[in-house]
Design an enzyme around this catalytic site. Structure first.
Site, PDB file in Angstrom:
ATOM      1  N   CYS A  88       0.802  -1.166   0.167  1.00  0.00           N
ATOM      2  CA  CYS A  88      -0.235   0.100  -0.140  1.00  0.00           C
ATOM      3  C   CYS A  88       0.743   1.358  -0.017  1.00  0.00           C
ATOM      4  O   CYS A  88       0.623   2.041  -0.727  1.00  0.00           O
ATOM      5  CB  CYS A  88      -1.069  -0.148   1.159  1.00  0.00           C
ATOM      6  SG  CYS A  88      -0.132  -0.762   2.925  1.00  0.00           S
TER       7      CYS A  88
ATOM      8  N   ARG B 273       3.864   2.737  12.445  1.00  0.00           N
ATOM      9  CA  ARG B 273       2.658   2.333  12.667  1.00  0.00           C
ATOM     10  C   ARG B 273       2.228   3.435  13.723  1.00  0.00           C
ATOM     11  O   ARG B 273       2.764   3.672  14.902  1.00  0.00           O
ATOM     12  CB  ARG B 273       2.266   1.287  13.376  1.00  0.00           C
ATOM     13  CG  ARG B 273       0.758   0.798  13.393  1.00  0.00           C
ATOM     14  CD  ARG B 273       0.027   0.664  12.113  1.00  0.00           C
ATOM     15  NE  ARG B 273       0.469  -0.853  11.665  1.00  0.00           N
ATOM     16  CZ  ARG B 273       0.362  -1.180  10.349  1.00  0.00           C
ATOM     17  NH1 ARG B 273      -0.146  -0.372   9.474  1.00  0.00           N
ATOM     18  NH2 ARG B 273       0.670  -2.113   9.936  1.00  0.00           N
TER      19      ARG B 273
ATOM     20  N   HIS C  41      -2.446   6.159   4.923  1.00  0.00           N
ATOM     21  CA  HIS C  41      -0.909   6.210   5.227  1.00  0.00           C
ATOM     22  C   HIS C  41      -0.496   7.459   4.843  1.00  0.00           C
ATOM     23  O   HIS C  41      -0.871   8.202   3.876  1.00  0.00           O
ATOM     24  CB  HIS C  41      -0.248   5.169   4.582  1.00  0.00           C
ATOM     25  CG  HIS C  41      -0.626   3.631   5.049  1.00  0.00           C
ATOM     26  ND1 HIS C  41      -1.102   3.384   6.206  1.00  0.00           N
ATOM     27  CD2 HIS C  41      -0.317   2.578   4.618  1.00  0.00           C
ATOM     28  CE1 HIS C  41      -1.438   2.134   6.379  1.00  0.00           C
ATOM     29  NE2 HIS C  41      -0.851   1.527   5.357  1.00  0.00           N
TER      30      HIS C  41
END
Ligand code: NAP
Length: 373
Positions: A134, A269, A276
């Site tokens: 991603c 994270r 993101h």
């Protein structure tokens, strides 16, 4: 075409279903829904052939599909894909998991960036089409203009990756941690309101984040009020697998593994629900001022949005919350850096469940079933 869909209950799969409905993709296919846990229950969309959910481990039923579209995860791919191919299945395998991405016979799909690579693979008869990581896909979409013009020498990317990147259960856990913290914070907040020192308040909250009661089964650590500076497995080289993917996958997508662009950084994270973000330092191949870089970026594709580098615009348009649920790829904070005229900074955000996961898969399906996207 008979299309087997696996993983539709998960985070990526749910977004994929939503997008396929919105784009009327189901009108083009005969879907069969599979699950590793729900076989025998009613399918979310009954096709003529299968009104019930099929067992995702049933190789015979899977073999009847022309296309298998899976967002079930790497363990499933590693278990089922070799068995299907060994049984002589020659259909198209479209997958969100990373397992097959670097296999020579697999193509990593991100059609706004590498449609030529995908078309060439289809002409050669390749059958495995795998969505990219991603963060990598979002980076390539944001910087597409600079890549096309071959203006990038290297990129350092510092990521801020959302809980949704780890899956449905992790999103729930982040909110459960927030709820736990909220419930447990009543007394410290009341004490602070009554005049207790801020240091007492801070200690009381930190204690609650560290105690055994907070749910950490998925992340292994509090993410609410915290961050985790490691994503995916430990390669034993000091680099996480997520960090390794940035260079390896990006160069494969760009079809330049023979003359790779160095891309690396630290993947982190953070307690964001979805989307993101990445802070980038880019070394260009030649000196350029920020305005010229913005012009090149604007021409990258139809989804990139250059955000003016001001406080107000950055706060308005360059946050995960602003981008969540949209196909936009905003990039801002673009400025020349004091390291030299070839260095620029940028900050980009993207919905990693849309362009970072589901969208390239559904577009690949459309390309296979109808020849266009
Ligand atoms: P996920 O949310 O954990 O879902 C995977 C599977 O878990 C589901 O298909 C479902 O399978 C099962 N499941 C069990 N309990 C569930 C529940 N309560 N709700 C929903 N599903 C449940 O995983 P994911 O994030 O979608 O990721 C799938 C694959 O895509 C992975 O390989 C991942 O690396 C990759 N990927 C993810 C992202 C992302 O941003 N999340 C981005 C790019 C690629 P059954 O129906 O068989 O039970």
């Amino acid at each position: 075409m008979r299309v087997g869909i696996i993983g539709w209950r998960g985070m990526v799969g749910s977004v994929l279903m939503e997008r396929m409905r919105a784009e009327d993709d189901f009108a083009l296919i005969e879907p069969t829904f599979f699950s590793t846990t729900q076989a025998g229950l009613s399918a979310p969309l009954a096709s003529h052939a299968h009104a019930l959910i099929c067992d995702a481990n049933d190789i015979a039923v899977l073999s009847g599909m022309d296309v298998i579209l899976t967002c079930q995860g790497g363990a499933y791919t590693e278990r089922v894909h070799p068995r299907l191919r060994a049984a002589g299945w020659g259909g198209y395998w479209i997958d969100a998991a990373s397992s097959l991405r670097m296999q020579p016979e697999a193509v990593i799909i991100l059609d706004p960036v590498n449609r030529d690579v995908i078309d060439a693979a289809l002409r050669r008869g390749q059958r495995d089409f795998i969505g990219g990581n991603c963060t990598v896909s979002l980076l390539l979409l944001a910087l597409a203009g600079l890549f096309k013009a071959d203006l990038i020498e290297w990129i350092s990317s510092m990521t801020y990756q959302a809980a949704s990147g780890a899956g449905a259960a992790n999103m729930r856990e982040l909110v459960a941690q927030m709820a736990y913290l909220g419930l447990e914070s009543g007394a410290p907040i009341a004490d602070a309101d009554a005049g207790a020192s801020i240091l007492e308040f801070d200690r009381a909250i930190a204690t609650r984040l560290r105690v055994a009661g907070i749910p950490v089964a998925e992340f292994g650590q509090a993410l609410a009020g915290n961050l985790i500076p490691w994503i995916d497995s430990d390669l034993g080289t000091g680099q996480s697998r997520e960090e390794w993917k940035s260079g390896a996958e990006a160069n494969k997508i760009l079809d330049r593994t023979e003359r790779p662009i160095a891309i690396d950084g630290v993947c982190v994270r953070v307690g964001v629900m979805r989307c993101h973000s990445q802070a980038l330092t880019i070394k260009l191949r030649r000196p350029m001022d920020a305005a010229a870089v913005e012009d090149v970026l604007r021409g990258g594709n139809s989804w990139v949005r250059v955000i003016q580098n001001t406080r107000d615009e950055s706060m308005r348009a360059l946050t995960p919350l602003a981008v969540s649920g949209t196909m936009d790829i905003p990039i801002g904070r673009i400025r020349n850096l004091p390291m030299g005229p070839q260095y620029i900074s940028a900050f980009t955000v993207g919905d990693q469940l849309l362009w970072g996961a589901a969208e390239p898969l559904r577009r690949m399906l459309r390309l296979i079933v109808s020849g266009t996207i």
